[in-house]
Write a protein that holds these residues in place. Structure first.
Motif, short mmCIF file in Angstrom:
data_model
loop_
_atom_site.label_atom_id
_atom_site.label_comp_id
_atom_site.label_asym_id
_atom_site.label_seq_id
_atom_site.Cartn_x
_atom_site.Cartn_y
_atom_site.Cartn_z
N MET A 3 1.14 -1.20 -0.08
CA MET A 3 -0.27 0.12 -0.07
C MET A 3 0.88 1.23 -0.01
SD MET A 3 -3.01 1.01 2.75
CE MET A 3 -3.92 -0.39 2.36
N GLU A 4 0.55 2.05 -0.79
CA GLU A 4 1.27 3.36 -0.99
C GLU A 4 0.99 4.41 0.36
OE1 GLU A 4 2.03 7.10 -3.74
OE2 GLU A 4 0.57 5.39 -4.61
N PHE A 5 2.11 4.84 0.79
CA PHE A 5 2.13 5.79 1.97
C PHE A 5 1.32 7.29 1.54
CE2 PHE A 5 3.66 9.33 4.42
CZ PHE A 5 2.94 9.16 5.57
N THR A 6 0.26 7.48 1.93
CA THR A 6 -0.36 8.95 1.69
C THR A 6 -0.49 9.74 2.89
OG1 THR A 6 -1.62 7.91 0.12
CG2 THR A 6 -2.29 10.06 0.59
N PRO A 7 0.23 10.96 3.03
CA PRO A 7 0.32 11.56 4.16
C PRO A 7 -1.09 12.24 4.33
CG PRO A 7 1.37 12.77 2.18
CD PRO A 7 1.21 11.28 1.81
N SER A 8 -1.39 12.38 5.68
CA SER A 8 -2.79 13.09 6.01
C SER A 8 -2.72 14.44 5.57
CB SER A 8 -3.15 13.05 7.29
OG SER A 8 -2.13 13.53 8.10
N GLU A 9 -3.94 14.99 5.26
CA GLU A 9 -4.12 16.24 4.88
C GLU A 9 -3.83 17.46 6.17
OE1 GLU A 9 -7.79 17.15 2.92
OE2 GLU A 9 -7.27 15.85 1.40
#
Length: 212
Positions: A3-9
């Motif tokens: 799963m690709e890491f996606t920083p939180s907004e």
């Protein structure tokens, strides 16, 4: 498939939350660095409040030169020192221990003792000799103490036996009683260590400490 890491907004503007650190312990052995900070009068008014380190937690801490303290060392682990522990006032000057009181009827109280001090690097051992005329020195004393500095205190038990120190060497203390009476006495044996330099009792203000 990973799963690709996606920083939180994040909301717009500065994020000033004082968050705890996370992650794994670093294995690097390096100096603590001081980051560049603006002078207080130049610090932007719209920036997050500036913070300094007030508390710190670390797994291992090495001090290569000196440690100056204004408070108390408290902990449940060991403190080891290969040099000296020095103090002019307060706890370090008397080297006390401070423990919960061992007596059941004094719950909630503490027991405080301090180290005996003197103008030498002295050691001692004590005990009781019964129906013998010799006190055996600990085997390691040959390498630890200058045997010519030995002094002995004797306290007869039960009767006046007129016990004297007949002679002593680096292995034994030889006793003698009046009329060959059976010997029963307590003893304290003191000596000065020879494995370190003599203690400098009176020093000049800027004189270097010999054990550093």
């Amino acid at each position: 498939m990973g799963m690709e890491f996606t920083p939180s907004e994040r909301p717009s503007g500065p994020d000033c939350v004082d968050r705890a650190a996370y992650g794994s312990g670093s294995s690097l052995d390096q100096y603590i660095t001081k980051q560049f900070l603006l002078a207080e009068e130049d610090y932007p008014k719209e920036a997050c409040p500036n913070r300094y380190y007030s508390k710190a937690k670390i797994d291992n801490f090495s001090i290569l030169q000196n440690l100056t303290m204004g408070g108390t060392i408290a902990g449940g682990t060991n403190i080891s020192c290969s040099g000296t522990v020095s103090g002019s006032t307060g706890s370090f000057s008397v080297k006390p221990f401070n423990i919960p009181h061992p007596s059941p009827d004094k719950e909630g109280m503490r027991l405080v003792h301090a180290c005996l001090e003197g103008p030498e690097n002295g050691v001692y051992f004590r005990g009781r000799v019964t129906n013998k005329k010799e006190i055996f020195l600990p085997l390691y004393w040959k390498d630890l103490v200058d045997w010519t500095t030995i002094t002995v205190n004797l306290t007869p038990v039960g009767s006046h036996q007129d016990v004297i120190i007949k002679r002593f060497d680096d292995e034994k203390i030889y006793l003698q009683s009046n009329g060959g009476l059976p010997i029963d006495c307590f003893y304290h044996v003191y000596a000065t260590r020879k494995d370190v330099a003599p203690l400098p009792v009176e020093m000049e203000k800027d004189e270097p400490w010999p054990y550093s």
